[in-house]
Design a protein around this motif. Structure first.
Motif, PDB file in Angstrom:
ATOM      1  N   LEU A   1       5.179  -3.659  -7.610  1.00 17.94           N
ATOM      2  CA  LEU A   1       6.093  -3.667  -8.763  1.00 17.94           C
ATOM      3  C   LEU A   1       7.405  -2.967  -8.416  1.00 17.94           C
ATOM      4  CD1 LEU A   1       3.680  -2.743 -11.728  1.00 17.94           C
ATOM      5  CD2 LEU A   1       4.753  -4.958 -11.304  1.00 17.94           C
ATOM      6  N   ARG A   2       7.313  -1.840  -7.668  1.00 19.88           N
ATOM      7  CA  ARG A   2       8.532  -1.072  -7.386  1.00 19.88           C
ATOM      8  C   ARG A   2       9.257  -1.609  -6.145  1.00 19.88           C
ATOM      9  NH1 ARG A   2       7.833   3.758  -4.534  1.00 19.88           N
ATOM     10  NH2 ARG A   2       8.878   5.044  -6.098  1.00 19.88           N
ATOM     11  N   GLY A   3       8.591  -2.517  -5.403  1.00 17.64           N
ATOM     12  CA  GLY A   3       9.237  -3.117  -4.224  1.00 17.64           C
ATOM     13  C   GLY A   3       9.297  -2.180  -3.032  1.00 17.64           C
ATOM     14  N   GLU A   4       8.543  -1.099  -3.090  1.00 17.36           N
ATOM     15  CA  GLU A   4       8.552  -0.077  -2.043  1.00 17.36           C
ATOM     16  C   GLU A   4       7.243   0.681  -2.117  1.00 17.36           C
ATOM     17  OE1 GLU A   4      11.438   3.289  -2.104  1.00 17.36           O
ATOM     18  OE2 GLU A   4      12.885   1.689  -1.725  1.00 17.36           O
ATOM     19  N   ALA A   5       6.761   1.156  -0.961  1.00 14.75           N
ATOM     20  CA  ALA A   5       5.505   1.918  -0.969  1.00 14.75           C
ATOM     21  C   ALA A   5       5.661   3.191  -1.789  1.00 14.75           C
ATOM     22  CB  ALA A   5       5.107   2.258   0.454  1.00 14.75           C
TER      23      ALA A   5
ATOM     24  N   LEU B   1      -8.629  -4.629  -5.652  1.00 14.81           N
ATOM     25  CA  LEU B   1      -7.213  -4.460  -5.300  1.00 14.81           C
ATOM     26  C   LEU B   1      -6.759  -3.070  -5.766  1.00 14.81           C
ATOM     27  CD1 LEU B   1      -4.711  -5.810  -4.131  1.00 14.81           C
ATOM     28  CD2 LEU B   1      -4.306  -6.907  -6.339  1.00 14.81           C
ATOM     29  N   ASP B   2      -6.153  -2.317  -4.855  1.00 16.08           N
ATOM     30  CA  ASP B   2      -5.722  -0.949  -5.127  1.00 16.08           C
ATOM     31  C   ASP B   2      -4.530  -0.947  -6.096  1.00 16.08           C
ATOM     32  OD1 ASP B   2      -4.817   1.639  -5.048  1.00 16.08           O
ATOM     33  OD2 ASP B   2      -4.319   1.638  -2.900  1.00 16.08           O
ATOM     34  N   GLU B   3      -4.701  -0.325  -7.253  1.00 18.61           N
ATOM     35  CA  GLU B   3      -3.616  -0.314  -8.249  1.00 18.61           C
ATOM     36  C   GLU B   3      -2.385   0.442  -7.731  1.00 18.61           C
ATOM     37  OE1 GLU B   3      -6.797   0.069  -9.135  1.00 18.61           O
ATOM     38  OE2 GLU B   3      -7.201  -1.162 -10.916  1.00 18.61           O
ATOM     39  N   LEU B   4      -2.566   1.388  -6.799  1.00 15.20           N
ATOM     40  CA  LEU B   4      -1.375   2.064  -6.250  1.00 15.20           C
ATOM     41  C   LEU B   4      -0.572   1.089  -5.387  1.00 15.20           C
ATOM     42  CD1 LEU B   4      -2.532   5.691  -5.294  1.00 15.20           C
ATOM     43  CD2 LEU B   4      -1.568   4.824  -7.441  1.00 15.20           C
ATOM     44  N   ALA B   5      -1.267   0.128  -4.767  1.00 10.55           N
ATOM     45  CA  ALA B   5      -0.567  -0.916  -4.003  1.00 10.55           C
ATOM     46  C   ALA B   5       0.106  -1.911  -4.956  1.00 10.55           C
ATOM     47  CB  ALA B   5      -1.541  -1.628  -3.066  1.00 10.55           C
ATOM     48  N   VAL B   6      -0.533  -2.167  -6.097  1.00 12.98           N
ATOM     49  CA  VAL B   6       0.106  -3.031  -7.111  1.00 12.98           C
ATOM     50  C   VAL B   6       1.380  -2.338  -7.616  1.00 12.98           C
ATOM     51  CG1 VAL B   6      -0.155  -4.102  -9.383  1.00 12.98           C
ATOM     52  CG2 VAL B   6      -2.063  -4.118  -7.772  1.00 12.98           C
ATOM     53  N   ALA B   7       1.285  -1.017  -7.842  1.00 17.32           N
ATOM     54  CA  ALA B   7       2.484  -0.266  -8.252  1.00 17.32           C
ATOM     55  C   ALA B   7       3.570  -0.412  -7.173  1.00 17.32           C
ATOM     56  CB  ALA B   7       2.146   1.198  -8.489  1.00 17.32           C
TER      57      ALA B   7
ATOM     58  N   PRO C   1       0.835  -1.224   0.000  1.00 13.34           N
ATOM     59  CA  PRO C   1       0.000   0.000   0.000  1.00 13.34           C
ATOM     60  C   PRO C   1       0.862   1.263   0.000  1.00 13.34           C
ATOM     61  CG  PRO C   1      -0.676  -1.535   1.722  1.00 13.34           C
ATOM     62  CD  PRO C   1       0.623  -2.052   1.179  1.00 13.34           C
ATOM     63  N   PRO C   2       0.355   2.335  -0.600  1.00 19.44           N
ATOM     64  CA  PRO C   2       1.121   3.590  -0.623  1.00 19.44           C
ATOM     65  C   PRO C   2       1.233   4.210   0.765  1.00 19.44           C
ATOM     66  CG  PRO C   2      -1.069   3.901  -1.549  1.00 19.44           C
ATOM     67  CD  PRO C   2      -0.933   2.437  -1.283  1.00 19.44           C
TER      68      PRO C   2
END
Ligand code: FMN
Length: 470
Positions: free
Chosen positions: A225-229, A216-222, A99-100
């Motif tokens: 992908l980036r391995g970091e909030a 599912l929150d796409e910002l959490a998917v991002a 999650p962001p």
């Protein structure tokens, strides 16, 4: 190392020789689209760069195109992986979203334009299909909405027509997560708050156009992908959060119970998409970084950035479902880009029993209902990225009378021009349902050996290639 914003990603692309700066003055109302189209049509996919138009007539804001989907290599750079590991990377990000994190200050709010100052016409929004689109379109919006009851966030990309200085019309398809959120606000008789992000960490872009499971929150998917909030900041006029280092953010309200004519628009089918009755966004605020960069996706006829990024994202979501959730012995999944990455789906698998190819097709349709009007399963020895091999398997490993099945009343691809005549609106029920075809093109019995010279003979010839005068 995750990217912090769009700019750091552009620097990486430039370092690899994958960003072309165009210094010639260009007109945003025809020339950006024409240059991008020639690049996509004339340059082979593997050599295609992203484009940075530095000198847009009448504006001091540059426009970038092809930054997520100029080529598969560029897309893999967004994902920080290789083509072979792409699907695994998607699977991991959907399985382990991060999650962001909310931060107090964000570069995206270096400039805050309220009231009359929030003017969409100050941004170089291109016209894409000159003479046919009714005006400029934002093609790479990351549209953020929330469910009013659960606060669950959704991010999706929907074409947005500029209708005035503070007004947009946005087409959101019937099955989109974003639509569910908007309709939930309307059920409360309230305008739906929205934040439209243009240009940020590219993982948000690939997540926005992909289809992780609903909810599912796409910002959490991002984040996965980036391995970091992902750092996000609170918007100024709506109760939503946006990526802190975004280039441009449009905040607004989607007018309750109100639809307006929008389109037609040059779509990924390669045809003009029909006119729609679409949501209207009243802009409440625009925030942007100093010297913002305006990002756009090229859509229209394949090959296009739209087809490439949707295809790779949807393949990843299908992979996650078939391989991780259902544990099917899938080798590869491919949505043919020439079909807008939607019309034809090909799956290769090492089937464990006779009905498994059909089960894979049915599971794909359940996971991504729009996709695969024609869906084909082949054996694991077929390279499904090579159309010749797919056609070979289809011709010789399937019997139309036994291996082809038609399912009626499935979700249609609403932009499919064979659904209804061009004048029929995007909202018409005729565009909602379609039949789908599944074909099991795997071997069902013992086949004769393939007709090729022995492998060692071919290897000998390759090892002595120059002796044959080549
Ligand atoms: C360039 C581009 C333009 C798109 N335009 C639209 C659109 O106008 N309307 C729409 O419903 N989906 C559009 N899509 C597809 C959605 O972004 C995609 O299905 C996404 O997964 C929807 O997210 P959601 O289900 O979370 O709402 C577009 C995709 C791309 C790449």
């Amino acid at each position: 190392m995750p990217y912090s914003d769009l700019r750091s990603f552009l620097t990486v692309l430039e370092g690899k020789g994958w960003l072309k700066r165009i210094t010639k003055k260009v007109n945003k109302d025809w020339e950006i689209a024409a240059v991008a189209r020639v690049v996509f049509q004339d340059i082979p996919e593997k050599d295609r760069p992203a484009l940075l138009f530095e000198n847009v007539e009448g504006f001091d804001i540059p426009v970038v195109v092809g930054v997520l989907g100029g080529s598969r290599s560029i897309y893999c750079q967004v994902m920080e992986t290789t083509p072979l590991l792409l699907m695994q990377k998607w699977k991991a990000a959907i399985s382990k979203p991060i999650p962001p994190v909310v931060v107090e200050l964000g570069l995206c709010q270096e400039n805050i334009l309220l009231g009359e100052k929030a003017d969409l016409l100050k941004f170089p929004v291109p016209i894409w299909t000159a003479g046919q689109d009714p005006g400029p379109y934002i093609t790479s919006p990351y549209v953020i909405t929330k469910d009013p009851h659960t606060n669950a966030r959704n991010v999706g990309t929907y074409r947005a027509q500029i209708k005035g200085a503070r007004k947009l019309a946005m087409w959101v398809n019937f099955l989109q997560g974003g639509r569910l959120n908007i309709e939930a606000w309307w059920a409360l008789r309230q305008d739906a708050p929205v934040a439209i992000v243009i240009g940020c960490d590219p993982t948000v872009g690939v997540a926005s156009v992909s289809k992780p499971p609903q909810g599912l929150d796409e910002l959490a998917v991002a984040g996965g992908l980036r391995g970091e909030a992902l750092p996000v900041v609170r918007c100024r006029t709506v109760d939503l959060e946006v990526p802190a280092s975004a280039e441009i953010v449009i905040e607004g309200l989607i007018r309750v119970d109100h639809l307006e004519q929008e389109g037609p628009f040059g779509e990924y089918s390669g045809y003009m998409g029909p006119v729609a009755m679409s949501y209207v966004v009243d802009v409440t605020c625009i925030t942007h970084r100093n010297k913002p960069v305006f990002q756009a996706f090229l859509s229209q006829m394949p090959p296009s950035e739209s087809s490439l990024i949707r295809g790779l994202g949807w393949e990843g979501a299908l992979w996650k479902h078939l391989v991780e959730d259902l544990r099917m012995p899938i080798k590869d999944i491919h949505l043919l880009e020439s079909t807008g990455s939607a019309g034809i789906l090909v799956i290769s698998m090492e089937k464990k029993h006779d009905t498994q190819p059909r089960e894979a097709i049915l599971a794909s349709w359940a996971c991504q209902p729009y996709l695969g009007k024609y869906s084909v399963v082949v054996d694991e020895d077929i390279d499904i990225r090579d159309l010749n091999q797919v056609a070979w398997a289809l011709a010789w490993r399937s019997q139309p009378g036994k291996d082809l099945f038609v399912m009626d009343n499935m979700q249609a691809i609403q932009l499919d021009p064979s659904q209804a005549p061009a004048e029929v609106s995007q909202m018409d029920p005729a565009r909602r349902h379609s039949a789908k075809v599944g074909i099991d093109a795997t071997k069902k019995h013992n086949f004769p050996p393939v007709a090729l010279p022995p492998q060692q003979h071919l290897e000998f010839v390759r090892a002595h290639w120059h002796e044959y005068g080549f």
